[in-house]
Write an enzyme that holds these catalytic residues in place. Structure first.
Site, short mmCIF file in Angstrom:
data_model
loop_
_atom_site.label_atom_id
_atom_site.label_comp_id
_atom_site.label_asym_id
_atom_site.label_seq_id
_atom_site.Cartn_x
_atom_site.Cartn_y
_atom_site.Cartn_z
N ASP A 160 -11.50 10.00 -14.81
CA ASP A 160 -12.55 10.17 -15.83
C ASP A 160 -13.92 9.86 -15.23
OD1 ASP A 160 -12.33 7.44 -15.57
OD2 ASP A 160 -11.87 7.02 -17.68
N ASP B 288 0.84 -1.20 0.00
CA ASP B 288 0.00 0.00 0.00
C ASP B 288 0.89 1.27 0.00
OD1 ASP B 288 -1.67 2.16 0.85
OD2 ASP B 288 -3.04 0.73 1.79
N THR C 268 -2.30 6.45 -19.96
CA THR C 268 -2.16 5.22 -19.18
C THR C 268 -3.11 4.14 -19.73
OG1 THR C 268 -3.86 5.62 -17.51
CG2 THR C 268 -1.69 6.64 -17.12
N ASP D 135 -8.38 4.14 -8.30
CA ASP D 135 -9.63 3.36 -8.24
C ASP D 135 -10.79 4.29 -7.94
OD1 ASP D 135 -8.46 0.86 -8.74
OD2 ASP D 135 -7.83 0.68 -6.65
C1 LIG Z 1 -7.74 2.18 -11.68
S1 LIG Z 1 -6.12 1.61 -11.59
C2 LIG Z 1 -5.20 2.82 -12.51
C3 LIG Z 1 -3.79 2.40 -12.78
C4 LIG Z 1 -2.93 3.42 -13.52
N1 LIG Z 1 -2.71 4.62 -12.74
C5 LIG Z 1 -3.51 3.77 -14.85
O1 LIG Z 1 -3.98 4.91 -15.04
O2 LIG Z 1 -3.50 2.90 -15.73
C6 LIG Z 1 -5.66 1.99 -9.93
C7 LIG Z 1 -4.44 1.24 -9.46
O3 LIG Z 1 -4.07 1.68 -8.16
C8 LIG Z 1 -3.63 0.56 -7.42
N2 LIG Z 1 -3.80 0.91 -6.01
C9 LIG Z 1 -4.96 1.15 -5.39
N3 LIG Z 1 -4.77 1.49 -4.11
C10 LIG Z 1 -3.43 1.46 -3.93
C11 LIG Z 1 -2.60 1.72 -2.81
N4 LIG Z 1 -3.14 2.07 -1.63
N5 LIG Z 1 -1.27 1.62 -2.96
C12 LIG Z 1 -0.74 1.26 -4.15
N6 LIG Z 1 -1.47 1.01 -5.25
C13 LIG Z 1 -2.80 1.10 -5.13
C14 LIG Z 1 -4.49 -0.59 -7.90
O4 LIG Z 1 -3.86 -1.84 -7.70
C15 LIG Z 1 -4.65 -0.26 -9.37
O5 LIG Z 1 -3.67 -0.90 -10.17
#
Ligand SMILES: C[S@@+](CC[C@H](N)C(=O)[O-])C[C@H]1O[C@@H](n2cnc3c(N)ncnc32)[C@H](O)[C@@H]1O
Length: 170
Positions: free
Chosen positions: A110, A52, A148, A74
């Site tokens: 978005d 995290d 991305t 997310d």
């Molecule tokens: C919706 S995805 C977007 C990924 C990337 N930023 C993109 O635009 O393609 C969000 C990412 O954040 C990661 N994530 C969510 N909470 C996190 C945290 N607390 N620490 C690290 N990564 C996290 C998830 O595993 C996921 O891969």
């Protein structure tokens, strides 16, 4: 933070070889993808944190980062899950602690409700200045933005917005 497949961090690190990048992601396939890209590009300026991101923040000293990227985090679209969104007052306190005065925070999404909520929370926090100058600044990808993987999926309900803030000097 939350680099997903890592295309953005790998491209930024390649474009700025003298800058060190801390890349945070918990999704193991994403970490593997990014590691592959880093290796293929022969980059030596990326360090990984695979837990995290908030745990890394807690271990970082004050005023150590020049930039923070939170791109398409997310979205937790259901109202009852909004509290799980990463942009929360205590998280912003932590960011303000580890960012240098004048350091930039870029946030992109978005999802309309997240765009509205994040802007409101970041401005209400009081330590971040929004750098938009013209009405459509935040609708255009910044010149150094790298599209991305998640962004390309167009899963949200609005065109992407890009907010750029700087940390106020206290
Ligand atoms: C919706 S995805 C977007 C990924 C990337 N930023 C993109 O635009 O393609 C969000 C990412 O954040 C990661 N994530 C969510 N909470 C996190 C945290 N607390 N620490 C690290 N990564 C996290 C998830 O595993 C996921 O891969």
């Amino acid at each position: 933070m939350g680099f997903g497949g890592g295309e953005h961090v790998a491209a930024q690190a390649e474009a700025n070889p003298d800058v060190g990048y801390l890349a945070c992601e918990v999704f193991v396939e994403g970490v593997a993808k990014c590691l592959t890209a880093v290796e293929e590009k022969g980059l030596s300026n990326v360090r990984f944190w695979t837990e995290d991101a908030r745990q890394l923040i807690d271990r970082l000293p004050d005023s150590c980062l020049d930039r923070v990227f939170i791109l398409f985090p997310d979205p937790w679209p259901k109202k009852k899950h909004h509290k799980r969104r990463i942009i929360q007052p205590d998280f912003l306190d932590s960011l303000a602690r580890i960012m240098k005065p004048g350091a930039h925070l870029r946030f992109a999404t978005d999802v309309r409700s997240y765009a509205d909520e994040a802007l409101q929370k970041i401005l209400a926090h009081g330590q971040f200045d929004w750098l938009a100058e013209k009405a459509d600044d935040w609708r255009r990808p910044p010149t150094d933005h790298v599209r991305t993987r998640y962004e390309s999926k167009n899963l949200g309900d609005i065109a992407p917005v890009f907010y750029e803030f700087s940390l106020k000097s206290s």
